[in-house]
Design an enzyme around this catalytic site. Structure first.
Site, mmCIF file in Angstrom:
data_model
loop_
_atom_site.group_PDB
_atom_site.id
_atom_site.type_symbol
_atom_site.label_atom_id
_atom_site.label_comp_id
_atom_site.label_asym_id
_atom_site.label_seq_id
_atom_site.Cartn_x
_atom_site.Cartn_y
_atom_site.Cartn_z
ATOM 1 C CG HIS A 155 12.049 2.019 12.107
ATOM 2 N ND1 HIS A 155 12.929 1.309 11.316
ATOM 3 C CD2 HIS A 155 12.722 2.314 13.246
ATOM 4 C CE1 HIS A 155 14.071 1.162 11.959
ATOM 5 N NE2 HIS A 155 13.972 1.780 13.135
ATOM 6 C CB SER A 276 -11.842 15.552 -5.944
ATOM 7 O OG SER A 276 -12.537 14.658 -6.800
ATOM 8 C CE LYS A 282 -9.396 13.141 -1.467
ATOM 9 N NZ LYS A 282 -8.989 12.465 -2.683
ATOM 10 C CD GLU A 289 -0.709 14.874 -3.782
ATOM 11 O OE1 GLU A 289 -1.017 13.688 -3.962
ATOM 12 O OE2 GLU A 289 -1.507 15.805 -3.947
#
Ligand code: ARG
Length: 459
Positions: A155, A276, A282, A289
């Site tokens: 979980h 970024s 970043k 992804e």
């Protein structure tokens, strides 16, 4: 070059040709088409349709077609309906009227099945090899941190301590099953369909076993109608690719989380991350992804073909031409993702103290304590309640497991014996899990060695 036309008064309209032509994508099958056609020429020769010199001329011409096909310019301006028509057209340019014999008793329905099987067989091998390499990278990453401890989750809540190699070996097992699935897909793909004709079986005396041997197939298909109607082998491949992508996607999700500032466990290499355009600080996990994102495309490809096939009447229907693009799409994506995942795995640095701290600040040892009580005779439900109260009390007073000792535990509940305090150290609890498949340190060390042996036998 059209392989039909005698029965028509006018040719197909421009709109229909544009709509139905498949050369722009099925040209990917050209090598399979040529190899299959060479074998078919040899079979026609054995069947007495072609003479030996005719066969030699055709086989040589096919070889030159394949050489020329290496250059994309070869296809420029081609108006053939599909790769099969294209190849026969090219054969005609090279051997003249002799080309009219190559399609004797052959149907594109069996030809497209053959070509796709030949192509897919190699794709299964490629996926299996890429999986093997990724599995090796998982073991390398495990070996770099053999004693690192992390909280295992259920979980997405800290559950029980496990060794870092134990976690990676879980993915090793998933990828091992994926390899098996591609192996199964290959086995079912590896049946030779030629000799089936359009649907009723060829009217010429082909030695089908000989064609199978010629092309390296393990068996011949058993029913000519099934050959024209069947795309199960393509679905098998797409299913294997889809499950692989699910595993890759879950690994990607784990590592996106684990490399986030919130977790801070792993550092991804600069080579697999992006910055970024606006925020200078970043370091984004775009490679992972994209793996997660591309999994959607592969699952889509499987669904696309499932829906295409559903409810088609026997046997061949042109709908089935819609199998190619999902297949090509899936193979492109799964191969690229397997390579990308391996590069990411090779770049990962584990900051061991971060997950170890996560293990220690939470009550991941609670199960170890409850089981120790149960081993000592306390019925498990009671043990569970005692430790549950211990955790509640600790959460209220802000105490970690390390804030307790033998005396304070015994004071809290008389069932606790002095040795049980050892289990406040998560590494002690793991030692109670020396069970096959468990995270006991000796078990995991042996599992790592066993995995290396399995991997070596896959080469
Ligand atoms: N391009 C077709 C396909 O991929 C080849 C088979 C065509 N057969 C036919 N009867 N139209 O399915």
């Amino acid at each position: 070059m059209k392989l039909w036309g005698g029965r028509f008064e006018t040719g197909p309209s421009e709109i229909f040709e544009r709509f139905s032509n498949s050369l722009h994508f099925d040209r990917r099958l050209i090598e399979a088409d040529v190899r299959g056609s060479q074998a078919f020429a040899r079979s026609l020769t054995r069947a007495g349709v072609l003479t030996v010199p005719e066969c030699a001329e055709i086989v040589t011409a096919f070889e030159s077609i394949l050489e020329d096909a290496a250059s994309p310019a070869f296809f420029e301006g081609a108006d053939a309906e599909d790769v099969h028509s294209f190849v026969i057209g090219k054969l005609g340019e090279r051997v003249g009227a002799l080309a009219d014999k190559i399609h004797t008793g052959r149907s594109r329905n069996e030809q497209v099945s053959l070509d796709t099987r030949l192509w897919l067989r190699d794709e299964c091998d490629r996926a299996r090899e890429l999986l093997r390499l990724l599995m090796g990278a998982c073991l390398d990453l495990a070996d770099k941190y053999p004693d690192a401890i992390i909280p295992g989750y259920t979980h997405l809540r800290r559950a029980q301590p496990v060794l870092w190699p134990h976690y990676l070996l879980a993915y090793f097992e998933m990828f091992a099953r994926d390899r098996e699935r591609f192996g199964e897909a290959r086995r079912r793909t590896n049946e030779m369909p030629l000799g089936s004709g359009a649907l009723a079986g060829s009217g010429f005396p082909h030695d089908r076993e000989a064609i199978a041997r010629d092309l390296g197939f393990e068996a011949v298909t058993r029913n000519s109608m099934d050959v024209s109607a069947d795309r199960d082998f393509a679905l098998d491949y797409l299913y294997a690719a889809s499950v692989t992508m699910i595993h890759l996607s879950r690994l990607a999700e784990d590592w996106i989380l684990y490399s986030s500032e919130e977790f801070g466990w792993i550092e991804l290499g600069d080579g697999v991350t992006s910055g970024s355009s606006l925020m200078p600080q970043k370091k984004n996990p775009d490679s992972l992804e994209l793996i997660r994102g591309k999994s959607g495309r592969v699952l889509g490809a499987l669904n696309s073909l499932l829906f295409t096939m559903k409810g088609l009447p026997m046997t061949y229907n042109r709908d089935m031409q819609e199998d190619k693009e999902p297949l090509f799409e899936a193979s492109d994506q799964v191969n690229a993702c397997l390579e990308m995942a391996r590069a990411v795995a090779e770049s990962v640095v584990l900051r061991e103290q971060a997950p170890a701290a996560a293990v220690e600040e939470s009550w991941t040892v609670a199960t170890d304590l409850a089981e120790a009580l149960a081993r000592n005779g306390t019925p498990f439900h009671q043990a569970h309640r005692i430790v549950g109260r211990l955790v509640l009390e600790s959460v209220r007073s802000g105490r970690r497991p390390s804030g307790w000792n033998a005396e304070s535990l015994a004071q809290f509940a008389p069932e606790f014996t002095p040795e049980m305090a050892d289990l406040l150290d998560p590494r002690e609890g793991m030692k109670t899990r020396e069970i096959q498949g468990g995270t006991g340190p000796e078990t995991v060390a042996a599992a790592l060695i066993a995995a290396r042996v399995r991997l070596a036998n896959m080469a």
